[in-house]
Design a protein around this motif. Structure first.
Motif, PDB file in Angstrom:
ATOM      1  N   VAL A 163      22.383  43.131 -41.623  1.00  0.00           N
ATOM      2  CA  VAL A 163      22.501  42.403 -40.368  1.00  0.00           C
ATOM      3  C   VAL A 163      21.447  42.908 -39.393  1.00  0.00           C
ATOM      4  N   CYS A 164      20.618  42.002 -38.892  1.00  0.00           N
ATOM      5  CA  CYS A 164      19.724  42.315 -37.780  1.00  0.00           C
ATOM      6  C   CYS A 164      20.257  41.628 -36.537  1.00  0.00           C
ATOM      7  N   LEU A 165      20.552  42.399 -35.525  1.00  0.00           N
ATOM      8  CA  LEU A 165      21.069  41.864 -34.265  1.00  0.00           C
ATOM      9  C   LEU A 165      19.951  41.817 -33.232  1.00  0.00           C
ATOM     10  N   PHE A 166      19.891  40.721 -32.493  1.00  0.00           N
ATOM     11  CA  PHE A 166      18.893  40.596 -31.434  1.00  0.00           C
ATOM     12  C   PHE A 166      19.508  39.809 -30.286  1.00  0.00           C
ATOM     13  N   PRO A 167      18.991  39.968 -29.078  1.00  0.00           N
ATOM     14  CA  PRO A 167      19.600  39.299 -27.916  1.00  0.00           C
ATOM     15  C   PRO A 167      19.224  37.834 -27.862  1.00  0.00           C
ATOM     16  N   GLU A 168      20.090  37.052 -27.208  1.00  0.00           N
ATOM     17  CA  GLU A 168      19.748  35.643 -26.979  1.00  0.00           C
ATOM     18  C   GLU A 168      18.725  35.531 -25.872  1.00  0.00           C
ATOM     19  N   THR A 169      18.802  36.440 -24.897  1.00  0.00           N
ATOM     20  CA  THR A 169      17.782  36.553 -23.849  1.00  0.00           C
ATOM     21  C   THR A 169      17.323  37.999 -23.808  1.00  0.00           C
ATOM     22  N   ALA A 170      16.153  38.227 -23.263  1.00  0.00           N
ATOM     23  CA  ALA A 170      15.578  39.568 -23.261  1.00  0.00           C
ATOM     24  C   ALA A 170      16.427  40.562 -22.470  1.00  0.00           C
ATOM     25  N   GLU A 171      17.289  40.050 -21.576  1.00  0.00           N
ATOM     26  CA  GLU A 171      18.081  40.944 -20.719  1.00  0.00           C
ATOM     27  C   GLU A 171      19.328  41.488 -21.435  1.00  0.00           C
ATOM     28  N   GLU A 172      19.776  40.822 -22.491  1.00  0.00           N
ATOM     29  CA  GLU A 172      21.001  41.262 -23.163  1.00  0.00           C
ATOM     30  C   GLU A 172      20.769  42.566 -23.927  1.00  0.00           C
ATOM     31  N   SER A 173      21.821  43.379 -24.024  1.00  0.00           N
ATOM     32  CA  SER A 173      21.675  44.646 -24.744  1.00  0.00           C
ATOM     33  C   SER A 173      22.934  45.042 -25.516  1.00  0.00           C
ATOM     34  N   SER A 174      24.033  44.318 -25.371  1.00  0.00           N
ATOM     35  CA  SER A 174      25.283  44.723 -26.000  1.00  0.00           C
ATOM     36  C   SER A 174      25.230  44.508 -27.503  1.00  0.00           C
ATOM     37  N   LEU A 175      25.903  45.409 -28.235  1.00  0.00           N
ATOM     38  CA  LEU A 175      25.991  45.320 -29.692  1.00  0.00           C
ATOM     39  C   LEU A 175      27.451  45.449 -30.102  1.00  0.00           C
ATOM     40  N   PRO A 176      27.829  44.927 -31.258  1.00  0.00           N
ATOM     41  CA  PRO A 176      29.190  45.133 -31.755  1.00  0.00           C
ATOM     42  C   PRO A 176      29.453  46.620 -31.976  1.00  0.00           C
ATOM     43  N   SER A 177      30.713  46.995 -31.928  1.00  0.00           N
ATOM     44  CA  SER A 177      31.078  48.395 -32.121  1.00  0.00           C
ATOM     45  C   SER A 177      30.812  48.831 -33.561  1.00  0.00           C
ATOM     46  N   ALA A 178      30.734  50.146 -33.758  1.00  0.00           N
ATOM     47  CA  ALA A 178      30.524  50.688 -35.102  1.00  0.00           C
ATOM     48  C   ALA A 178      31.654  50.289 -36.038  1.00  0.00           C
ATOM     49  N   GLU A 179      32.871  50.194 -35.507  1.00  0.00           N
ATOM     50  CA  GLU A 179      34.009  49.803 -36.338  1.00  0.00           C
ATOM     51  C   GLU A 179      33.841  48.378 -36.855  1.00  0.00           C
ATOM     52  N   ARG A 180      33.372  47.474 -36.003  1.00  0.00           N
ATOM     53  CA  ARG A 180      33.166  46.094 -36.429  1.00  0.00           C
ATOM     54  C   ARG A 180      32.024  45.999 -37.429  1.00  0.00           C
ATOM     55  N   PRO A 194      14.415  38.380 -28.472  1.00  0.00           N
ATOM     56  CA  PRO A 194      15.044  37.237 -29.158  1.00  0.00           C
ATOM     57  C   PRO A 194      14.271  36.812 -30.401  1.00  0.00           C
ATOM     58  N   ALA A 195      14.964  36.118 -31.295  1.00  0.00           N
ATOM     59  CA  ALA A 195      14.374  35.633 -32.545  1.00  0.00           C
ATOM     60  C   ALA A 195      15.183  34.434 -33.036  1.00  0.00           C
ATOM     61  N   PRO A 196      14.651  33.681 -33.985  1.00  0.00           N
ATOM     62  CA  PRO A 196      15.425  32.580 -34.570  1.00  0.00           C
ATOM     63  C   PRO A 196      16.605  33.095 -35.392  1.00  0.00           C
ATOM     64  N   PHE A 197      17.626  32.277 -35.500  1.00  0.00           N
ATOM     65  CA  PHE A 197      18.743  32.570 -36.401  1.00  0.00           C
ATOM     66  C   PHE A 197      18.304  32.315 -37.834  1.00  0.00           C
ATOM     67  N   ALA A 209      17.476  28.332 -37.744  1.00  0.00           N
ATOM     68  CA  ALA A 209      17.412  27.556 -36.508  1.00  0.00           C
ATOM     69  C   ALA A 209      16.633  28.357 -35.481  1.00  0.00           C
ATOM     70  N   PRO A 210      15.817  27.690 -34.663  1.00  0.00           N
ATOM     71  CA  PRO A 210      15.068  28.419 -33.637  1.00  0.00           C
ATOM     72  C   PRO A 210      16.002  28.989 -32.582  1.00  0.00           C
ATOM     73  N   ASN A 211      15.444  29.861 -31.764  1.00  0.00           N
ATOM     74  CA  ASN A 211      16.201  30.429 -30.662  1.00  0.00           C
ATOM     75  C   ASN A 211      16.817  29.326 -29.820  1.00  0.00           C
ATOM     76  N   ARG A 212      18.043  29.551 -29.327  1.00  0.00           N
ATOM     77  CA  ARG A 212      18.770  28.507 -28.603  1.00  0.00           C
ATOM     78  C   ARG A 212      18.031  28.012 -27.360  1.00  0.00           C
ATOM     79  N   HIS A 213      17.062  28.805 -26.874  1.00  0.00           N
ATOM     80  CA  HIS A 213      16.313  28.400 -25.686  1.00  0.00           C
ATOM     81  C   HIS A 213      15.026  27.663 -26.049  1.00  0.00           C
ATOM     82  N   SER A 214      14.860  27.354 -27.326  1.00  0.00           N
ATOM     83  CA  SER A 214      13.710  26.577 -27.755  1.00  0.00           C
ATOM     84  C   SER A 214      13.778  25.174 -27.166  1.00  0.00           C
ATOM     85  N   ALA A 215      12.609  24.554 -26.988  1.00  0.00           N
ATOM     86  CA  ALA A 215      12.572  23.211 -26.399  1.00  0.00           C
ATOM     87  C   ALA A 215      13.282  22.191 -27.271  1.00  0.00           C
ATOM     88  N   ASN A 216      13.245  22.373 -28.582  1.00  0.00           N
ATOM     89  CA  ASN A 216      13.876  21.427 -29.511  1.00  0.00           C
ATOM     90  C   ASN A 216      14.997  22.119 -30.269  1.00  0.00           C
TER      91      ASN A 216
END
Length: 358
Positions: A163-180, A194-197, A209-216
């Motif tokens: 699993v590679c986790l990345f933010p939807e916007t550059a400002e996000e930083s939260s990650l799931p807990s180690a238990e999850r 951010p990156a595409p899904f 799919a491209p990043n949700r903030h993509s024009a299309n």
């Protein structure tokens, strides 16, 4: 449109040639006897009565008796509605044919383009739950929440999950807990931009799919090993190799299991250079027959297209982009083992267990 063109068009709309000719004749005359209609058109005299009755049944004309059978064109409202309805249906059929040609159904074709990200996410959920061997997925924390149950199922079924986790916007930083993360993946890494899904399942399926903030907003669903192999290199180089783990269930103590031969080669190359004996069990498929095979033995040699370098550090994954494999001696048999998409080797490895001896 001249009379001949109008007759031909009415034939395309469902009238017989005689009916179309008689109707256009009545439009020009307003009303006329059956005999006059026959003489002014191409309809034979013996057929004119049947032709006019057929037009009357379809609402194009009305007939009446006045010493002889007379006919006149009816108010064209219903006829016009019918013709325009036919035109609309034909235009819709043309659009549907174009759609089916340019965006074929997923069940019948290797690659499908879809309009909504939700379709991509739903398909990824199904595929991840059914994974047998491996899942490689790049997604945002919100997308992780949506697929958490599917990832847990994949892990419970024994699949290796990266699993590679990345933010939807550059400002996000939260990650799931180690238990999850422990419940859902074998290893997780964090990309801070951010990156595409993307989700790769069992070397055959890709959901992208491209990043949700993509024009299309669109998505790509791929059921093809060759196309998925291209996405594998995107995942490896852009979402995985350059980032440090934020969670790992891997144990450095032997035996160690790999689902990616390139990671395996990076691990065993220094062992072989130190003259260590490396035992391996390979699960995979014979490349010439496709038959499942499991073979155990000693790794005696490795081969890859890149270079190892002289600094003693870990070899970049890009050095394994070409040929990558090893030779396994098993009793009197010798096997060449390759990874995803192996062609020239004897075995395409799906899972490799490594146990180096002192």
């Amino acid at each position: 449109m001249n009379p001949d063109e109008l007759v031909a068009t009415l034939e395309e709309a469902g009238l017989s040639p005689y009916q179309a000719d008689a109707f256009v004749t009545l439009l020009e005359r307003g009303s006329a006897s059956a005999t006059d209609v026959a003489q002014a058109s191409s309809v034979p005299d013996p057929r004119i009565y049947d032709v006019l009755r057929g037009l009357e049944e379809r609402g194009y004309v009305e007939t009446y008796e006045q010493e002889s059978l007379q006919a006149r064109a009816r108010d064209p409202t219903e006829v016009l509605e019918d013709l325009r309805s036919r035109a609309t249906r034909l235009e819709s059929a043309a659009d549907e044919i174009e759609t089916r040609w340019t965006r074929p159904d997923i069940e019948d074709h290797a690659v499908s383009i879809v309009k909504r990200f939700d379709t991509v996410l739903a398909r990824a959920n199904e595929l991840v739950r059914s994974a047998d061997h491996q899942v490689q997925i790049g997604l945002t924390p919100a997308q992780f929440d949506a697929l958490e149950g599917a990832l847990e199922t994949a892990r419970e079924n024994g699949a290796d999950v990266k699993v590679c986790l990345f933010p939807e916007t550059a400002e996000e930083s939260s990650l799931p807990s180690a238990e999850r993360l422990a419940r859902t993946c074998t290893e997780a890494r964090h990309r801070r931009i951010p990156a595409p899904f993307v989700a790769l399942v069992d070397r055959s399926w890709t959901c992208f799919a491209p990043n949700r903030h993509s024009a299309n907003e669109y998505g790509v669903l791929v059921n093809d090993r060759t196309h998925t192999y291209v996405f594998y290199w995107y995942f490896s180089t852009c979402l995985w190799d350059v980032y440090e783990p934020v969670y790992s269930a891997r144990d450095d103590r032997p035996p160690t299991t790999y689902v990616d031969i390139r990671e395996c080669l990076r691990r065993i190359e220094p062992l072989l250079e130190d003259d260590r004996r490396v035992e391996a069990t390979v699960e995979g498929f014979e490349t010439d027959t496709g038959r499942e095979i499991t073979v155990s033995g000693t790794i005696t040699d490795i081969a890859y297209s890149g270079t190892s370098g002289d600094d003693g550090g870990s070899v970049p994954i890009t050095q394994f982009a070409g040929k990558a494999g090893f030779t396994l001696e098993s009793g009197t048999e010798s096997y060449t083992v390759g990874g995803w998409g192996a062609i020239i080797e004897d075995v395409e490895a799906v899972r490799i267990g490594i146990d180096p001896s002192a």
